[in-house]
Scaffold this motif. Structure first.
Motif, PDB file in Angstrom:
ATOM      1  N   GLN A 115       0.833  -1.206   0.000  1.00  8.44           N
ATOM      2  CA  GLN A 115       0.000   0.000   0.000  1.00  8.44           C
ATOM      3  C   GLN A 115       0.867   1.256   0.000  1.00  8.44           C
ATOM      4  N   TYR A 116       1.966   1.217   0.754  1.00  2.00           N
ATOM      5  CA  TYR A 116       2.876   2.365   0.795  1.00  2.00           C
ATOM      6  C   TYR A 116       3.486   2.615  -0.579  1.00  2.00           C
ATOM      7  N   PHE A 117       3.947   1.547  -1.234  1.00  2.00           N
ATOM      8  CA  PHE A 117       4.557   1.716  -2.555  1.00  2.00           C
ATOM      9  C   PHE A 117       3.542   2.223  -3.572  1.00  2.00           C
ATOM     10  N   LEU A 118       2.318   1.697  -3.522  1.00  2.00           N
ATOM     11  CA  LEU A 118       1.288   2.168  -4.441  1.00  2.00           C
ATOM     12  C   LEU A 118       0.932   3.631  -4.180  1.00  2.00           C
ATOM     13  N   ALA A 119       0.828   4.006  -2.918  1.00  2.00           N
ATOM     14  CA  ALA A 119       0.504   5.398  -2.577  1.00  2.00           C
ATOM     15  C   ALA A 119       1.626   6.334  -3.017  1.00  2.00           C
ATOM     16  N   THR A 120       2.868   5.923  -2.828  1.00  2.00           N
ATOM     17  CA  THR A 120       4.004   6.750  -3.243  1.00  2.00           C
ATOM     18  C   THR A 120       4.053   6.889  -4.757  1.00  2.00           C
ATOM     19  N   GLN A 121       3.790   5.800  -5.455  1.00  2.00           N
ATOM     20  CA  GLN A 121       3.784   5.843  -6.918  1.00  2.00           C
ATOM     21  C   GLN A 121       2.674   6.765  -7.419  1.00  2.00           C
ATOM     22  N   LYS A 122       1.513   6.671  -6.805  1.00  2.00           N
ATOM     23  CA  LYS A 122       0.385   7.535  -7.179  1.00  2.00           C
ATOM     24  C   LYS A 122       0.725   9.004  -6.894  1.00  2.00           C
ATOM     25  N   MET A 123       1.358   9.270  -5.742  1.00  2.00           N
ATOM     26  CA  MET A 123       1.753  10.626  -5.377  1.00  2.00           C
ATOM     27  C   MET A 123       2.700  11.193  -6.425  1.00  2.00           C
ATOM     28  N   GLU A 124       3.689  10.405  -6.836  1.00  2.00           N
ATOM     29  CA  GLU A 124       4.662  10.888  -7.816  1.00  2.00           C
ATOM     30  C   GLU A 124       4.005  11.182  -9.160  1.00  2.00           C
ATOM     31  N   GLN A 125       2.969  10.419  -9.524  1.00  2.00           N
ATOM     32  CA  GLN A 125       2.277  10.639 -10.784  1.00  2.00           C
ATOM     33  C   GLN A 125       1.359  11.852 -10.734  1.00  2.00           C
ATOM     34  N   GLU A 126       0.737  12.093  -9.577  1.00  2.00           N
ATOM     35  CA  GLU A 126      -0.250  13.161  -9.475  1.00  2.00           C
ATOM     36  C   GLU A 126       0.356  14.528  -9.177  1.00  2.00           C
ATOM     37  N   VAL A 127       1.452  14.559  -8.446  1.00  2.00           N
ATOM     38  CA  VAL A 127       2.066  15.841  -8.092  1.00  2.00           C
ATOM     39  C   VAL A 127       3.009  16.237  -9.222  1.00  2.00           C
ATOM     40  N   MET A 128       2.518  17.118 -10.082  1.00  2.00           N
ATOM     41  CA  MET A 128       3.295  17.510 -11.259  1.00  2.00           C
ATOM     42  C   MET A 128       4.345  18.570 -10.923  1.00  2.00           C
ATOM     43  N   PHE A 129       4.003  19.501 -10.045  1.00  2.00           N
ATOM     44  CA  PHE A 129       4.909  20.588  -9.674  1.00  2.00           C
ATOM     45  C   PHE A 129       5.036  20.634  -8.154  1.00  2.00           C
ATOM     46  N   PRO A 130       5.962  19.844  -7.598  1.00  2.00           N
ATOM     47  CA  PRO A 130       6.096  19.786  -6.138  1.00  2.00           C
ATOM     48  C   PRO A 130       6.361  21.137  -5.493  1.00  2.00           C
ATOM     49  N   SER A 131       7.025  22.033  -6.205  1.00  2.00           N
ATOM     50  CA  SER A 131       7.342  23.332  -5.613  1.00  2.00           C
ATOM     51  C   SER A 131       6.085  24.130  -5.267  1.00  2.00           C
ATOM     52  N   LEU A 132       4.956  23.814  -5.894  1.00  2.00           N
ATOM     53  CA  LEU A 132       3.700  24.502  -5.573  1.00  2.00           C
ATOM     54  C   LEU A 132       3.168  24.104  -4.196  1.00  2.00           C
ATOM     55  N   LEU A 133       3.731  23.064  -3.617  1.00  2.00           N
ATOM     56  CA  LEU A 133       3.304  22.620  -2.292  1.00  2.00           C
ATOM     57  C   LEU A 133       3.966  23.414  -1.167  1.00  2.00           C
ATOM     58  N   ARG A 134       4.925  24.274  -1.519  1.00  2.00           N
ATOM     59  CA  ARG A 134       5.600  25.071  -0.486  1.00  2.00           C
ATOM     60  C   ARG A 134       4.612  26.031   0.161  1.00  2.00           C
ATOM     61  N   GLY A 135       4.667  26.072   1.475  1.00  2.00           N
ATOM     62  CA  GLY A 135       3.801  26.966   2.225  1.00  2.00           C
ATOM     63  C   GLY A 135       2.378  26.463   2.391  1.00  2.00           C
ATOM     64  N   VAL A 136       2.089  25.277   1.879  1.00  2.00           N
ATOM     65  CA  VAL A 136       0.760  24.678   2.037  1.00  2.00           C
ATOM     66  C   VAL A 136       0.859  23.636   3.149  1.00  2.00           C
ATOM     67  N   PHE A 137       0.010  23.801   4.152  1.00  2.00           N
ATOM     68  CA  PHE A 137       0.049  22.893   5.292  1.00  2.00           C
ATOM     69  C   PHE A 137      -1.163  21.977   5.259  1.00  2.00           C
ATOM     70  N   PRO A 138      -0.982  20.722   5.685  1.00  2.00           N
ATOM     71  CA  PRO A 138      -2.115  19.786   5.684  1.00  2.00           C
ATOM     72  C   PRO A 138      -3.177  20.227   6.682  1.00  2.00           C
ATOM     73  N   GLN A 139      -4.420  19.988   6.345  1.00  2.00           N
ATOM     74  CA  GLN A 139      -5.521  20.309   7.235  1.00  2.00           C
ATOM     75  C   GLN A 139      -5.903  19.077   8.025  1.00  2.00           C
ATOM     76  N   GLN A 140      -5.873  19.189   9.330  1.00  2.00           N
ATOM     77  CA  GLN A 140      -6.304  18.105  10.207  1.00  2.00           C
ATOM     78  C   GLN A 140      -7.784  18.299  10.501  1.00  2.00           C
ATOM     79  N   GLU A 141      -8.529  17.205  10.562  1.00  2.00           N
ATOM     80  CA  GLU A 141      -9.949  17.304  10.862  1.00  2.00           C
ATOM     81  C   GLU A 141     -10.143  17.868  12.257  1.00  2.00           C
ATOM     82  N   GLY A 142     -10.935  18.925  12.363  1.00  2.00           N
ATOM     83  CA  GLY A 142     -11.255  19.512  13.654  1.00  2.00           C
ATOM     84  C   GLY A 142     -10.105  20.266  14.292  1.00  2.00           C
TER      85      GLY A 142
END
Length: 113
Positions: A3-30
């Motif tokens: 599952q980890y390898f599949l999730a990592t592979q999917k992440m690499e395919q979907e994130v086209m421009f990683p630099s756009l993730l700078r300054g974006v923080f994950p939202q935790q529920e609640g």
């Protein structure tokens, strides 16, 4: 592990421009928006990409190793062997549980990206 390898592979395919993730923080529920010492999604992305080859290499090295210490120290008593086996099983169980917890956390972070 798969599952980890599949999730990592999917992440690499979907994130086209990683630099756009700078300054974006994950939202935790609640939870309030992240502040201070938390890592942004770009840092997490870089960390997850760096960990993947280490996990793959570690997994390969574990499967390639042959059992060590066979045929050595044959003069030990069976009670000592039983105690040692129980300790080894306990240690292995502890480490596998920790590994499962880490991989679950990494998979969740990877899927969040």
């Amino acid at each position: 592990m798969e599952q980890y390898f599949l999730a990592t592979q999917k992440m690499e395919q979907e994130v086209m421009f990683p630099s756009l993730l700078r300054g974006v923080f994950p939202q935790q529920e609640g939870a309030a928006p992240a502040t201070g010492g938390h890592t942004d999604l770009y840092e997490r992305y870089q960390l997850l990409k760096a960990i993947k080859p280490v996990v793959e290499k570690g997994l390969a090295s574990v499967t390639d190793q042959s059992p060590a210490g066979t045929g050595t120290n044959t003069d030990t008593s069976s009670d000592d062997d039983d105690t040692m086996d129980a300790q080894l099983e306990e240690r292995l169980s502890h480490h596998l549980a920790g590994l499962q917890q880490v991989l679950t956390h990494l998979t969740r972070d990877t899927n969040a990206l």
